[in-house]
Design an enzyme around this catalytic site. Structure first.
Site, short mmCIF file in Angstrom:
data_model
loop_
_atom_site.label_atom_id
_atom_site.label_comp_id
_atom_site.label_asym_id
_atom_site.label_seq_id
_atom_site.Cartn_x
_atom_site.Cartn_y
_atom_site.Cartn_z
NE ARG A 86 -4.23 1.81 2.32
CZ ARG A 86 -4.30 2.86 3.15
NH1 ARG A 86 -3.42 3.09 4.01
NH2 ARG A 86 -5.34 3.66 3.05
CB ILE A 143 -5.44 5.76 -0.92
CG1 ILE A 143 -5.41 4.23 -1.01
CG2 ILE A 143 -4.99 6.46 0.31
CD1 ILE A 143 -3.87 3.61 -0.97
CB SER A 144 -10.76 3.07 0.27
OG SER A 144 -11.72 3.95 -0.68
CD GLN A 145 -11.72 2.67 6.94
OE1 GLN A 145 -12.82 3.84 6.68
NE2 GLN A 145 -11.53 2.06 8.20
#
Length: 322
Positions: free
Chosen positions: A145, A171-173
């Protein structure tokens, strides 16, 4: 049987706006973070992005590290460049004239080991939050990530929070990425999948590990280029990126076994419902200030069933390109 909005769980699309949001909730406050329910309100698991200030407070708890070598994530068709070896005679001379010492460690390896350890801890945390699909958890473990965010924020790469990527996007968790993919997959085999909202490319990379073919659309040109740059070193052969209006879908590649939206609208665009294969599953955040994940399953040529899942918070879904 009715969902949390007062609408039947099984209904025919297009859904009316009233079935997605209650009038009283349209001016409600944004979703609270998980575990922080308001006084007197029922507790609900809510996936909410953190602010930059809140994330910065966690930096001191994370060990910064350099970007690792890509060897653990390279595919079988990658080539590895090696420097030319020294001649035998030169090597023999060096061995005779210098004392024997162990080879110094690679300057990048310690950072790689730290990165892998933190990523494993992230995966374990996501599993404790309820994601149990082993294929999805393995995909999270395999995708680095920190390669999808700015180097200055690398210390926050594996916290359970969304992070800014520019152009008012995030950016999504990790939890919400895993949760949406798990719901869409439902333990079955995914052939062709469509993602609406490529962003920096992280979720597309995770999807490529659980589906045979992945198509991803981004409406913001600089983010489309950023995703291409981020994904290029990983050389993912089953992923296709597209610049365009995600609300129109990708009819030339339809039908899709799964569709996942990384932005929230007041309703799911009809074009996306039509591009879902019969038996396919679409997962999307729906709502304005108050949002919930919606699972939509296509049960027939003109029939869709909807189910409301948990609370969430996403950037808004917008038409057109930028």
């Amino acid at each position: 049987m009715k969902d949390g909005f007062g609408a039947p769980k099984n209904s025919t699309f297009p859904l009316p706006l009233s079935s997605l949001t209650r009038p009283a909730e349209r001016n409600a406050l944004p979703c609270l973070p998980a575990g922080a329910a308001a006084a007197g309100a029922p507790a609900a698991r809510v996936a909410t992005p953190q602010t930059a200030t809140q994330n910065a407070a966690r930096t001191a708890q994370c060990v910064p590290y350099p970007k690792p070598t890509l060897a653990p994530y390279q595919t079988h068709n990658q080539t590895h460049n090696h420097g030319a070896a020294a001649s035998k005679s030169h090597s023999e001379v060096m061995q005779r004239t210098q004392p024997s010492e162990p080879n110094p460690p690679s300057p990048q390896r310690p950072g790689l080991m730290v990165s892998e350890a933190i990523r494993r801890a992230m995966v374990a945390r996501v599993a404790r939050q309820g994601v149990q699909d082993p294929l999805v958890l393995a995909a999270l473990d395999n995708v680095p990530r920190h390669m999808f965010i700015e180097p200055a924020m690398s210390a926050q790469a594996y916290v359970d929070a969304s992070l800014p990527i520019g152009h008012n996007q995030t950016i999504s968790q990790p939890y919400i990425v895993a949760r949406m993919i798990e719901v869409m997959r439902n333990g079955g085999k995914l052939g062709r999948v469509l993602e609406i909202g490529t962003g920096c490319g992280y979720q597309a990379a995770v999807l490529s590990r659980v589906a045979q073919e992945v198509y991803s659309i981004e409406r913001i040109r600089p983010l489309h280029e950023l995703a291409k740059s981020n994904l290029r070193p990983l050389r993912i052969s089953n992923l296709r990126l597209q610049y365009g209006d995600g609300m129109l879908g990708l009819p030339q590649a339809a039908p899709f076994d799964g569709i996942i939206l990384a932005a929230a609208g007041l309703e799911v665009p009809r074009a996306l419902l039509e591009q879902l294969a019969i038996g396919g599953r679409l997962v999307a955040p729906v709502g304005a200030q108050v949002q919930h994940l919606q699972l939509i399953t296509r049960s027939g040529k003109a029939q869709w069933m909807t189910e409301t899942l948990e609370g969430c918070h996403f950037v808004p879904l917008r038409p057109g390109t930028a």
